[in-house]
Write an enzyme that holds these catalytic residues in place. Sequence first.
Site, mmCIF file in Angstrom:
data_model
loop_
_atom_site.group_PDB
_atom_site.id
_atom_site.type_symbol
_atom_site.label_atom_id
_atom_site.label_comp_id
_atom_site.label_asym_id
_atom_site.label_seq_id
_atom_site.Cartn_x
_atom_site.Cartn_y
_atom_site.Cartn_z
ATOM 1 N N ARG A 103 40.850 11.441 7.010
ATOM 2 C CA ARG A 103 39.711 11.525 6.099
ATOM 3 C C ARG A 103 39.536 10.180 5.396
ATOM 4 O O ARG A 103 40.403 9.329 5.447
ATOM 5 C CB ARG A 103 39.932 12.623 5.021
ATOM 6 C CG ARG A 103 40.184 14.015 5.533
ATOM 7 C CD ARG A 103 39.084 14.584 6.404
ATOM 8 N NE ARG A 103 37.740 14.577 5.888
ATOM 9 C CZ ARG A 103 37.010 15.659 5.610
ATOM 10 N NH1 ARG A 103 37.535 16.857 5.769
ATOM 11 N NH2 ARG A 103 35.768 15.562 5.196
ATOM 12 N N SER A 104 38.409 10.051 4.692
ATOM 13 C CA SER A 104 38.207 8.767 4.001
ATOM 14 C C SER A 104 39.171 8.602 2.825
ATOM 15 O O SER A 104 39.575 7.491 2.504
ATOM 16 C CB SER A 104 36.754 8.619 3.552
ATOM 17 O OG SER A 104 36.340 9.748 2.835
ATOM 18 N N GLU A 140 37.309 3.361 4.466
ATOM 19 C CA GLU A 140 38.268 3.510 5.557
ATOM 20 C C GLU A 140 38.668 2.156 6.149
ATOM 21 O O GLU A 140 39.242 2.089 7.226
ATOM 22 C CB GLU A 140 37.690 4.425 6.643
ATOM 23 C CG GLU A 140 37.503 5.850 6.139
ATOM 24 C CD GLU A 140 36.962 6.815 7.169
ATOM 25 O OE1 GLU A 140 36.224 6.383 8.077
ATOM 26 O OE2 GLU A 140 37.273 8.012 7.076
ATOM 27 N N ASP A 187 31.484 16.829 14.110
ATOM 28 C CA ASP A 187 32.344 16.820 12.914
ATOM 29 C C ASP A 187 31.767 17.809 11.904
ATOM 30 O O ASP A 187 32.171 18.978 11.870
ATOM 31 C CB ASP A 187 32.427 15.384 12.367
ATOM 32 C CG ASP A 187 33.112 15.288 11.011
ATOM 33 O OD1 ASP A 187 33.787 16.247 10.621
ATOM 34 O OD2 ASP A 187 32.986 14.247 10.328
ATOM 35 N N LYS A 192 39.801 17.944 11.977
ATOM 36 C CA LYS A 192 40.311 17.532 10.668
ATOM 37 C C LYS A 192 40.972 18.763 10.078
ATOM 38 O O LYS A 192 40.294 19.758 9.794
ATOM 39 C CB LYS A 192 39.157 17.106 9.758
ATOM 40 C CG LYS A 192 38.477 15.790 10.142
ATOM 41 C CD LYS A 192 37.220 15.621 9.311
ATOM 42 C CE LYS A 192 36.654 14.229 9.348
ATOM 43 N NZ LYS A 192 35.294 14.172 8.760
ATOM 44 N N ASP A 239 30.024 7.118 14.421
ATOM 45 C CA ASP A 239 29.813 8.352 13.662
ATOM 46 C C ASP A 239 28.500 8.157 12.914
ATOM 47 O O ASP A 239 28.434 7.408 11.935
ATOM 48 C CB ASP A 239 30.977 8.590 12.682
ATOM 49 C CG ASP A 239 30.793 9.892 11.908
ATOM 50 O OD1 ASP A 239 29.792 10.601 12.157
ATOM 51 O OD2 ASP A 239 31.645 10.205 11.054
#
Length: 419
Positions: free
Chosen positions: A368-369, A209, A314, A339, A246
């Site tokens: 998202r990644s 990311e 998450d 998400k 996170d």
Amino acid sequence: MNIIDKIEGLEILDSRSRPTVMARCRLKNGVTGVASVPSGASTGKAEAHELRDGDPGRYQGLGCRQAVKNIEEVISPHCSGKVFTDQAAFDQALLQLDGTPNKSNLGANAILACSIAFARALAAKDNLPLYKYFGRLTDNTHFKLPRPTINLFSGGKHAGGQVEVQDLLIVPVSAITMDDCLRDVNAVFHAATQLISNKYNMRALTADEGGLAPGFKDIRAMFEDALQAIEMAGLRPGKDIALATDVASSHFYGDGKYHIAGQERNAMEMVDLIAGWVSEYPLISVEDGLAEDDWDNWPVLKKNLDGKSLTLGDDLLCTNVNRIQRAIDTQSANALLLKVNQCGTLTEAAQAFLLARENGWHVTVSARSGETEDNWLADLAAGWSGDHIKIGSITQSERLAKYNRLLEMEKFEKMSVRG
Ligand code: PGA
Ligand code: ZN
């Protein structure tokens, strides 16, 4: 009238060179909408099913040809010629057609691409900017830009796992405009690249990311380096730039223990570790401090963080209304990481958002990644006036497509950043 002519799909590549899905929805009046969907690596177990081909001869089994086929040979013929009054009616038709609780039949990637392509087509038909169309789905007309939370350092599944904690994010808290938020973030990022070059003798190589990922000695070093980079940039930790993290602890949890920093910790020891970080560093948000199935201990974590930091879920919540309701009932969290591809349709994401909001929760809208150059996420965050947005760092175009769209809405749509 919103009559669908046809929907086409396309397998494209995401920012990690893995296949993902694009869809193009054409209405009978000739208006089209196109959308691409992202994909995660640090996924929650309760996420909707992302359909992959499993053919080892293509993209290590990650191909999306079947998802594309489902769009063109199942969804399109079913929807063609039909009138869908609104987003809810269209998404409902997709859910019924799939017929499974987790979208494993057609694939959440196929379904979401259609859901958003349909949204883009309707927005174009009604001559609305996408954020205004999204606003309709949550009855929002007071559009605000979310405050960005931006990956500075990466570990865990997004980097080499040199530290278990997945993201250390910076949050520009004194900047009033998006323009100034990004200016401050850039100053810190730039300082951090210099720090890394001096301290770790390495170039600023980035993780999935875009976060920097040097070989931190331990987790504390990651926090300390962030504070140092903020100061090197001439900004004040906590006053100008706060921190968020996170922990993504589902990914180092096993046999009832958290395997972190060379130790096995039980949940109470994990809560103590996090509470220590929160008392020592200006951390305003802690995501997935505990594992997705560790429901018994989330209320303890939240109690420890209340008044100091958000308890953000998450993997715990997976943008799923049943899990969010359970977290509300058990006081396990007070913030939702939203998400859209975790649930798989815009309508379900809007329901998750509204449930969180009705209960006074904070919402962080998240990428998202594995991302694409599509920027719909920025319009979604503005259209629903999310509190924070988490897109990744400021170095890669699949991230910048969204940041630049936020800048565009600030200037041309006269939107201001949430306080
Ligand atoms: P993912 O991770 O997109 O790789 O699943 C993002 C996150 O955990 O927040
Ligand atoms: Zn996460």
